[in-house]
Write an enzyme that holds these catalytic residues in place. Structure first.
Site, PDB file in Angstrom:
ATOM      1  N   THR A  35      40.253  28.898  -1.607  1.00 31.56           N
ATOM      2  CA  THR A  35      40.250  27.701   0.135  1.00 31.56           C
ATOM      3  C   THR A  35      39.451  28.344   1.463  1.00 31.56           C
ATOM      4  OG1 THR A  35      42.262  27.707   0.385  1.00 31.56           O
ATOM      5  CG2 THR A  35      41.900  26.225  -0.727  1.00 31.56           C
ATOM      6  N   LYS A  91      51.426  30.361  -9.527  1.00 29.09           N
ATOM      7  CA  LYS A  91      51.177  31.236  -9.614  1.00 29.09           C
ATOM      8  C   LYS A  91      50.952  32.313  -8.795  1.00 29.09           C
ATOM      9  CE  LYS A  91      48.261  33.030 -13.544  1.00 29.09           C
ATOM     10  NZ  LYS A  91      47.262  32.211 -14.360  1.00 29.09           N
ATOM     11  N   GLY A 102      54.839  44.762  -5.134  1.00 31.41           N
ATOM     12  CA  GLY A 102      54.434  46.219  -6.511  1.00 31.41           C
ATOM     13  C   GLY A 102      53.309  47.530  -5.491  1.00 31.41           C
ATOM     14  N   TYR A 145      54.705  23.950  -5.035  1.00 31.13           N
ATOM     15  CA  TYR A 145      54.039  25.128  -3.024  1.00 31.13           C
ATOM     16  C   TYR A 145      55.826  25.956  -3.196  1.00 31.13           C
ATOM     17  CZ  TYR A 145      53.049  26.044   0.846  1.00 31.13           C
ATOM     18  OH  TYR A 145      52.618  26.496   3.061  1.00 31.13           O
ATOM     19  N   GLN A 162      66.717  46.523  -3.615  1.00 25.45           N
ATOM     20  CA  GLN A 162      66.896  46.493  -5.073  1.00 25.45           C
ATOM     21  C   GLN A 162      66.373  47.964  -4.596  1.00 25.45           C
ATOM     22  OE1 GLN A 162      66.809  45.014  -8.883  1.00 25.45           O
ATOM     23  NE2 GLN A 162      65.787  46.686 -10.258  1.00 25.45           N
TER      24      GLN A 162
HETATM   25  P1  NAD Z   1      43.948  28.683   3.756  1.00 29.02           P
HETATM   26  O1  NAD Z   1      43.824  27.768   2.663  1.00 29.02           O
HETATM   27  O2  NAD Z   1      43.060  27.773   4.725  1.00 29.02           O
HETATM   28  O3  NAD Z   1      44.303  30.124   3.564  1.00 29.02           O
HETATM   29  C1  NAD Z   1      44.812  30.658   2.298  1.00 29.02           C
HETATM   30  C2  NAD Z   1      43.823  32.002   1.386  1.00 29.02           C
HETATM   31  O4  NAD Z   1      44.646  31.634   0.540  1.00 29.02           O
HETATM   32  C3  NAD Z   1      42.684  31.203   1.293  1.00 29.02           C
HETATM   33  O5  NAD Z   1      41.598  31.907   1.753  1.00 29.02           O
HETATM   34  C4  NAD Z   1      42.195  30.816  -0.692  1.00 29.02           C
HETATM   35  O6  NAD Z   1      41.669  31.364  -0.670  1.00 29.02           O
HETATM   36  C5  NAD Z   1      43.040  32.045  -0.101  1.00 29.02           C
HETATM   37  N1  NAD Z   1      43.816  32.714  -1.543  1.00 29.02           N
HETATM   38  C6  NAD Z   1      44.751  31.266  -2.490  1.00 29.02           C
HETATM   39  N2  NAD Z   1      45.141  32.059  -3.739  1.00 29.02           N
HETATM   40  C7  NAD Z   1      44.363  32.756  -3.486  1.00 29.02           C
HETATM   41  C8  NAD Z   1      44.909  33.477  -4.514  1.00 29.02           C
HETATM   42  N3  NAD Z   1      45.384  33.245  -5.968  1.00 29.02           N
HETATM   43  N4  NAD Z   1      44.214  34.932  -4.251  1.00 29.02           N
HETATM   44  C9  NAD Z   1      43.204  35.752  -4.069  1.00 29.02           C
HETATM   45  N5  NAD Z   1      43.096  34.563  -3.055  1.00 29.02           N
HETATM   46  C10 NAD Z   1      43.968  32.672  -2.815  1.00 29.02           C
HETATM   47  O7  NAD Z   1      45.514  28.089   4.171  1.00 29.02           O
HETATM   48  P2  NAD Z   1      46.853  28.595   5.300  1.00 29.02           P
HETATM   49  O8  NAD Z   1      46.875  27.279   6.747  1.00 29.02           O
HETATM   50  O9  NAD Z   1      45.666  29.432   6.122  1.00 29.02           O
HETATM   51  O10 NAD Z   1      47.795  29.644   4.659  1.00 29.02           O
HETATM   52  C11 NAD Z   1      47.565  30.803   5.035  1.00 29.02           C
HETATM   53  C12 NAD Z   1      49.542  31.104   4.645  1.00 29.02           C
HETATM   54  O11 NAD Z   1      50.652  30.807   4.836  1.00 29.02           O
HETATM   55  C13 NAD Z   1      49.307  30.451   3.061  1.00 29.02           C
HETATM   56  O12 NAD Z   1      50.408  31.322   1.901  1.00 29.02           O
HETATM   57  C14 NAD Z   1      50.712  29.328   3.595  1.00 29.02           C
HETATM   58  O13 NAD Z   1      50.985  28.646   2.599  1.00 29.02           O
HETATM   59  C15 NAD Z   1      51.603  29.759   4.824  1.00 29.02           C
HETATM   60  N6  NAD Z   1      51.617  28.734   5.056  1.00 29.02           N
HETATM   61  C16 NAD Z   1      50.625  27.285   6.474  1.00 29.02           C
HETATM   62  C17 NAD Z   1      51.120  26.791   7.431  1.00 29.02           C
HETATM   63  C18 NAD Z   1      50.199  26.306   8.418  1.00 29.02           C
HETATM   64  O14 NAD Z   1      50.966  25.094   8.582  1.00 29.02           O
HETATM   65  N7  NAD Z   1      48.497  26.592   8.040  1.00 29.02           N
HETATM   66  C19 NAD Z   1      52.590  26.562   7.199  1.00 29.02           C
HETATM   67  C20 NAD Z   1      53.245  27.018   6.273  1.00 29.02           C
HETATM   68  C21 NAD Z   1      53.217  28.017   5.209  1.00 29.02           C
END
Ligand code: NAD
Ligand code: UDP
Length: 311
Positions: A35, A91, A102, A145, A162
């Site tokens: 994304t 995943k 890790g 999620y 741990q």
């Molecule tokens: P986003 O989709 O813009 O960014 C997520 C990024 O992670 C993307 O660049 C995507 O390509 C990358 N990605 C996803 N799966 C991957 C993988 N397996 N390996 C490598 N890259 C991967 O979303 P965001 O809003 O910037 O969210 C970032 C983090 O913040 C996430 O963990 C999300 O759960 C958390 N979060 C965001 C919000 C919000 O309101 N924006 C709220 C709660 C939590």
């Protein structure tokens, strides 16, 4: 410092990369672009302290560099995306978090997890405090999620207990701003893009569900402060100004000066009815409080999308 951040080409991650580079850190950005967007990091790529690794973090990653911090932000984050890719979402939260822990353990680095208000599910406690254990449907469509982030927190605290790993966990509430993808599917970007195109705004349900929206600069400031203190338990970060989704739609139409109308669509299954962070912990531990109010944040975001989409 040497910082490894997963999801660095995403919305929040790209702001963090810019912030780290701005203060002199070296950044390794790990992203598989599921994304994320090249546009979000283009301006950073000329910086010799920035390195991009195109990699799916649910697969193990071995790197030679010394690392001071591992920040795990990679996840499908919009309900539209995680409903489409439930297994990849799990995943990233399960295997991705394990891989990042890790790396942190091997490098003697600190670990930072981007968790979420979704760990509270459809909350029965309002506003949500960090002590609340949540009301998550284990088998529902959002569980890929919610449960992946709950498990991510669980394995983070297993490494903390741990292995004595130094960890930070923030539970992020709805955050918006520049660098969101126009087709991200989340409510602020959807409504702004629809309003700019004078299309109908798609309100799900009757719009009486609430959310509390935080501007990205405030969130990033909170995250940076969290890295500076020695506190290992979860901290909510979000803006407690709560509003109805219907009122958000009306506000955005007014701010854009759009001729769009509002159309109602079915409410997605398990869509939380209300959400608002209790931020007492962030206020007392970090001296943090959001500064950008909704009108100002929306105006900045509208300008971003206007330029990006040439509207
Ligand atoms: P986003 O989709 O813009 O960014 C997520 C990024 O992670 C993307 O660049 C995507 O390509 C990358 N990605 C996803 N799966 C991957 C993988 N397996 N390996 C490598 N890259 C991967 O979303 P965001 O809003 O910037 O969210 C970032 C983090 O913040 C996430 O963990 C999300 O759960 C958390 N979060 C965001 C919000 C919000 O309101 N924006 C709220 C709660 C939590
Ligand atoms: N929503 C909406 N129209 C949209 C997108 C979302 O009415 O085009 C609603 C959604 O049903 C939810 C709220 O807005 O009640 C916030 O949705 P979002 O996808 O931004 O994130 P969530 O807080 O549900 O994770």
């Amino acid at each position: 410092m040497n910082i490894l951040i997963t999801g660095g080409a995403g919305f929040i991650g790209s702001h963090l990369c810019r912030e780290f580079l701005g203060r002199g850190d070296a950044v390794i950005c790990v992203d598989n672009f599921i994304t994320g967007s090249e546009d979000n990091i283009r301006a950073l790529e000329d910086n010799s302290r920035f390195r991009l690794i195109n990699h799916d973090i649910s697969q193990p990653l071995f790197i030679d560099d010394n690392i001071d911090w591992v920040l795990h932000f990679a996840s499908l984050a919009s309900p539209v995306h995680y409903l489409h890719y439930p297994i990849k979402t799990l995943k990233s939260g399960l295997l991705g978090t394990h891989n990042c822990l890790g790396i942190a353990k091997a490098k003697g680095a600190k670990f930072f997890l981007a968790s979420t208000s979704e760990v509270y599910g459809d909350p029965e406690v309002h506003p949500q405090t960090e002590e609340y254990h949540g009301n998550v449907s284990i088998t529902g469509p959002r569980s890929c999620y919610d449960e992946s982030k709950r498990a991510a927190e669980s394995i983070t605290y297993a490494y903390f207990r741990q292995h004595g790993l130094d960890v930070r966990v923030v539970r992020i509430f709805n955050t918006y701003g520049p660098n969101m993808h126009p087709n991200d599917g989340r409510v602020v970007s959807n409504f702004i893009v629809q309003a700019l195109k004078n299309c109908d705004l798609t309100v799900y349900g009757d719009g009486s569900q609430t959310r509390s929206f935080c501007y990205v600069d405030d969130l990033v400031r909170g995250i940076m402060k969290m890295m500076d203190i020695n506190y290992n338990m979860p901290v909510n970060l979000g803006n407690p100004a709560e509003l109805y989704v219907m009122d958000l739609a009306k506000k955005i139409i007014a701010l854009v000066g759009s001729s769009s109308e509002i159309k109602m669509f079915p409410l997605p299954e398990d869509d939380p009815k209300k959400r608002k962070p209790n931020i007492s912990k962030a206020e007392s531990l970090l001296g943090w409080h959001p500064k950008v109010d909704l009108k100002e944040g929306l105006n900045r975001t509208i300008e971003y999308f206007r330029r990006k989409l040439d509207l």
